[in-house]
Design an enzyme around this catalytic site. Structure first.
Site, short mmCIF file in Angstrom:
data_model
loop_
_atom_site.label_atom_id
_atom_site.label_comp_id
_atom_site.label_asym_id
_atom_site.label_seq_id
_atom_site.Cartn_x
_atom_site.Cartn_y
_atom_site.Cartn_z
N GLU A 1 0.84 -1.21 0.00
CA GLU A 1 0.00 0.00 0.00
C GLU A 1 0.87 1.25 0.00
O GLU A 1 2.10 1.16 0.16
CB GLU A 1 -0.96 -0.01 1.20
CG GLU A 1 -2.06 -1.05 1.04
CD GLU A 1 -3.08 -1.07 2.16
OE1 GLU A 1 -3.15 -0.10 2.91
OE2 GLU A 1 -3.81 -2.06 2.25
N HIS B 1 -8.86 9.74 2.12
CA HIS B 1 -8.42 8.60 1.32
C HIS B 1 -8.51 9.05 -0.14
O HIS B 1 -9.52 9.62 -0.55
CB HIS B 1 -9.31 7.37 1.57
CG HIS B 1 -8.68 6.11 1.06
ND1 HIS B 1 -8.52 5.85 -0.27
CD2 HIS B 1 -8.17 5.04 1.72
CE1 HIS B 1 -7.92 4.67 -0.41
NE2 HIS B 1 -7.69 4.16 0.78
N ARG C 1 -0.60 9.04 1.35
CA ARG C 1 -1.96 9.45 1.01
C ARG C 1 -2.19 10.95 0.85
O ARG C 1 -2.96 11.38 0.01
CB ARG C 1 -2.89 8.99 2.13
CG ARG C 1 -3.56 7.75 1.78
CD ARG C 1 -4.38 7.28 2.92
NE ARG C 1 -4.37 5.84 2.79
CZ ARG C 1 -4.88 5.03 3.68
NH1 ARG C 1 -5.43 5.50 4.77
NH2 ARG C 1 -4.84 3.74 3.49
N HIS D 1 -11.41 10.20 5.64
CA HIS D 1 -11.20 8.78 5.96
C HIS D 1 -10.78 8.54 7.40
O HIS D 1 -11.20 7.57 8.02
CB HIS D 1 -10.12 8.27 5.01
CG HIS D 1 -9.87 6.79 5.10
ND1 HIS D 1 -10.84 5.85 4.83
CD2 HIS D 1 -8.75 6.09 5.41
CE1 HIS D 1 -10.33 4.63 4.95
NE2 HIS D 1 -9.07 4.75 5.32
N ARG E 1 -1.33 9.49 8.52
CA ARG E 1 -1.14 8.06 8.85
C ARG E 1 -0.66 7.24 7.66
O ARG E 1 -1.14 7.41 6.54
CB ARG E 1 -2.47 7.48 9.35
CG ARG E 1 -2.45 5.98 9.52
CD ARG E 1 -3.72 5.49 10.16
NE ARG E 1 -4.88 5.60 9.32
CZ ARG E 1 -5.30 4.64 8.49
NH1 ARG E 1 -4.63 3.51 8.38
NH2 ARG E 1 -6.39 4.82 7.78
P1 FAD Z 1 -14.63 1.74 15.20
O1 FAD Z 1 -14.25 0.46 14.58
O2 FAD Z 1 -15.09 2.81 14.37
O3 FAD Z 1 -15.61 1.46 16.40
C1 FAD Z 1 -16.19 2.51 17.13
C2 FAD Z 1 -17.30 1.96 17.99
O4 FAD Z 1 -17.76 2.95 18.90
C3 FAD Z 1 -18.53 1.51 17.22
O5 FAD Z 1 -18.98 0.29 17.78
C4 FAD Z 1 -19.56 2.60 17.51
O6 FAD Z 1 -20.90 2.21 17.41
C5 FAD Z 1 -19.18 2.96 18.92
N1 FAD Z 1 -19.62 4.28 19.36
C6 FAD Z 1 -19.29 5.49 18.85
N2 FAD Z 1 -19.87 6.47 19.55
C7 FAD Z 1 -20.59 5.87 20.53
C8 FAD Z 1 -21.42 6.35 21.57
N3 FAD Z 1 -21.67 7.66 21.79
N4 FAD Z 1 -22.01 5.44 22.39
C9 FAD Z 1 -21.83 4.10 22.22
N5 FAD Z 1 -21.05 3.61 21.24
C10 FAD Z 1 -20.44 4.49 20.42
N6 FAD Z 1 -7.25 0.81 8.79
C11 FAD Z 1 -6.27 -0.10 8.57
O7 FAD Z 1 -5.33 -0.19 9.35
N7 FAD Z 1 -6.36 -0.95 7.51
C12 FAD Z 1 -7.38 -0.92 6.61
O8 FAD Z 1 -7.44 -1.70 5.69
C13 FAD Z 1 -8.40 0.06 6.81
N8 FAD Z 1 -9.43 0.18 5.92
C14 FAD Z 1 -10.43 1.07 6.19
C15 FAD Z 1 -11.52 1.15 5.32
C16 FAD Z 1 -12.58 2.00 5.61
C17 FAD Z 1 -13.75 2.08 4.67
C18 FAD Z 1 -12.54 2.80 6.78
C19 FAD Z 1 -13.67 3.73 7.10
C20 FAD Z 1 -11.44 2.75 7.62
C21 FAD Z 1 -10.38 1.90 7.34
N9 FAD Z 1 -9.27 1.82 8.18
C22 FAD Z 1 -8.29 0.90 7.94
C23 FAD Z 1 -9.26 2.55 9.46
C24 FAD Z 1 -9.68 1.58 10.56
O9 FAD Z 1 -10.68 0.71 10.08
C25 FAD Z 1 -10.22 2.32 11.78
O10 FAD Z 1 -9.32 3.31 12.15
C26 FAD Z 1 -10.40 1.35 12.94
O11 FAD Z 1 -11.22 0.28 12.56
C27 FAD Z 1 -10.98 2.08 14.14
O12 FAD Z 1 -11.30 1.14 15.12
P2 FAD Z 1 -11.95 1.64 16.47
O13 FAD Z 1 -12.22 0.41 17.27
O14 FAD Z 1 -11.13 2.71 17.06
O15 FAD Z 1 -13.32 2.34 16.02
C1 SIN Z 2 -7.36 0.80 2.18
O1 SIN Z 2 -7.64 -0.38 2.05
O2 SIN Z 2 -6.98 1.52 1.26
C2 SIN Z 2 -7.52 1.43 3.52
C3 SIN Z 2 -6.31 1.18 4.30
C4 SIN Z 2 -6.21 2.13 5.46
O3 SIN Z 2 -7.08 2.97 5.70
O4 SIN Z 2 -5.20 2.04 6.14
#
Ligand code: FAD
Ligand code: SIN
Length: 482
Positions: free
Chosen positions: A110, A224, A270, A328, A363
């Site tokens: 990537e 992104h 990015r 993103h 990032r």
């Molecule tokens: P999240 O997974 O967003 O979870 C947050 C949680 O908090 C959810 O359950 C939500 O409902 C809950 N919540 C929020 N507010 C409240 C509230 N007030 N009360 C109760 N619950 C609440 N990163 C990589 O490293 N590799 C990848 O390939 C990648 N691909 C991605 C693709 C996409 C489309 C996106 C959007 C992001 C991607 N990222 C990737 C980034 C990565 O997925 C996220 O940064 C990571 O999953 C965040 O995890 P988290 O547990 O912090 O938050």
């Molecule tokens: C992607 O698959 O391009 C997302 C990866 C990331 O957000 O780190």
């Protein structure tokens, strides 16, 4: 329910922490929609880790720092990178089946990486991680999950956190615990166009700010470069891994324009690719093109993207797909140390909601799932059960009013003035306009989930704007011109 520890959020950070925290006491996870509804579930590319024999920690650290414009905390980066192989093994032990090739984990490429180092499950890595973690959490008798439960406010007195005020089944309740951990993820929905799930309204950051926590680097909002150019919310991501397997970016004349902009061309960090696309979009449409690669490879390596694009009448193996950048990721967040400690006692944070210092000003791809896995586990050592934690905490009442119009306006304003390219004049205007919106909220102490989310969005939007105004020189994702 009398939990020892409350975790707000059921993405990778909250769930992974719950599994280790359950060894120390009773855990309650509260999550505002269904448990799987998260950005984690949408992750495509995978998790960056040093797994190849020809790769090493120093290279991963250097790539992370280069992508982050050396604004990163090097100690935190090293801490994360060195723990990469271990957290990958933990996921395998839980039952995650990474895609393999010749009997070893297949490593994707990537943007910004000098080496193939992205462990993935096809192009739906997040969905598989979320599925396994939710399953393990539900099997654990020490963990309770409350779905459709909204965290409204942290219960904090004398800089000690005692619990969380929630909205559950339309009623407001106070839940007390020995420690609270914020794992609420991102802020994408503050912007008109985003890859982020609708849950990403910045609740955790806003709650923490009201409780007195510090935030850092919120001006660094990552776009992104490649989302499908269709007016949908959330936008559909076209993973950077596509470019890792040979996809190129073409402008309206068909030119591969990134070649003249950066030595890594379409696989540059990015922030650089997003800005270049942004400028090209002023002249005409921009396309992602993988038609030059083997069709069978494209279909088997990217089954989810291939199938989804067919619904929009694009055949990835034959068609150039129109793309644009979209919001993103938030590189900044609640300031924590390497053990997730905020500046409030018994209040921790983990995952995208935090600022650990690993991402700097932009990032590196696939370092986010890695960060969430590494730092969520580090909190467990600090968790302690304690007595006498309950406090009376005033409860507002529920109203019928909705903040839909205000929310729409915030998203439009942020997109217009705090986007890929910013100006000081635009940011000043944004600050003024956001200030006006504040006055439109009902003045009573009544609330409901939509209103509370919208207020949180406004709080965080204002903070992003004031942080951006303080940084008068461009750095990473914060690009400012006249
Ligand atoms: P999240 O997974 O967003 O979870 C947050 C949680 O908090 C959810 O359950 C939500 O409902 C809950 N919540 C929020 N507010 C409240 C509230 N007030 N009360 C109760 N619950 C609440 N990163 C990589 O490293 N590799 C990848 O390939 C990648 N691909 C991605 C693709 C996409 C489309 C996106 C959007 C992001 C991607 N990222 C990737 C980034 C990565 O997925 C996220 O940064 C990571 O999953 C965040 O995890 P988290 O547990 O912090 O938050
Ligand atoms: C992607 O698959 O391009 C997302 C990866 C990331 O957000 O780190």
């Amino acid at each position: 329910m009398n939990p020892d520890f409350i975790i707000i959020g059921s993405g990778i950070a909250g769930l992974n922490l719950a599994l280790s925290a359950a060894k120390k006491g009773k855990v309650l996870i509260i999550t505002k929609k269904r448990a799987v509804e998260s950005n984690t579930n949408r992750a495509q590319g995978g998790i960056a880790a040093v797994l190849a024999k020809t790769d090493d920690f120093k290279k991963h650290v250097k790539d992370t720092m280069t992508a982050g414009s050396y604004h990163n905390n090097k100690k935190a980066v090293e801490y994360m990178v060195e723990r990469g192989p271990k957290v990958i093994q933990n996921l395998i032990d839980l039952g995650l089946e990474f895609t393999t090739s010749g009997g070893v984990i297949d490593l994707g490429q990537e943007g910004g990486h000098s080496h193939r180092r992205i462990a993935h499950v096809g192009d739906f890595t997040g969905q598989e991680i979320e599925k396994i973690l939710v399953q393990k959490v539900k099997e654990n008798s020490k963990i309770t999950v409350w779905e459709n439960t909204f965290a409204l406010e942290l219960i904090v007195k004398n800089k000690i956190c005692n619990g969380v005020q929630i909205i559950k089944k339309g009623k407001i309740e106070n839940i007390y615990a020995s420690a609270v951990i914020i794992a609420t993820g991102s802020i994408g929905q503050l912007y008109r166009y985003t890859t982020n799930s609708k849950i990403s309204t910045g609740d955790g950051i806003a709650m923490a700010m009201r409780a007195g926590c510090k935030t850092k680097d919120l001006e660094f909002i990552q776009f992104h470069p490649t989302v499908l150019d269709k007016n949908i919310n959330p936008k559909f991501l076209l993973s950077e891994a596509l470019r890792g397997e040979g996809a190129v970016l073409r402008n309206s004349k068909g030119e591969i324009f990134m070649k003249s902009i950066h030595p890594q061309a379409g696989l540059a960090p990015r922030d650089i690719v997003s800005r270049a696309i942004w400028k090209e979009l002023e002249k005409g449409p921009v396309y992602l093109d993988i038609t030059g690669e083997n069709s069978e490879m494209v279909r088997t390596r990217f089954p989810n993207i291939y199938k989804t694009l067919l619904k929009y009448k694009y055949d990835l193996t034959k068609d150039r797909v129109p793309i644009s950048p979209a919001v993103h990721y938030s590189c900044g967040g609640i300031k924590v140390d390497l053990h997730g400690q905020t500046c409030i006692k018994n209040l921790f944070a983990t995952g995208e909601v935090t600022h650990t210092g690993v991402h700097g000003a932009n990032r590196l791809a696939s370092n986010s799932l890695l960060e969430a896995l590494v730092f969520s586990e580090e909190i467990t050592d600090k968790l302690k059960k304690r007595k006498g934690k309950s406090e009376a905490f005033a409860k507002p009442s529920i109203t019928e009013e909705k903040g839909a119009q205000i929310r729409k306006r915030i998203r439009e304003l942020m997109w217009k003035y705090a986007g890929v390219i910013r100006t000081k004049k635009g940011l000043v205007k944004l600050q003024k306009e956001l200030g006006k919106l504040e006055k439109l909220f009902p003045s009573s102490s009544k609330t409901n989930i939509t209103l509370a989310e919208t207020k949180n969005m406004l709080t965080v939007a204002k903070k992003i704007t004031s942080s951006a105004l303080k940084r008068d020189k461009s750095l990473g994702c914060h690009f400012i011109t006249n």
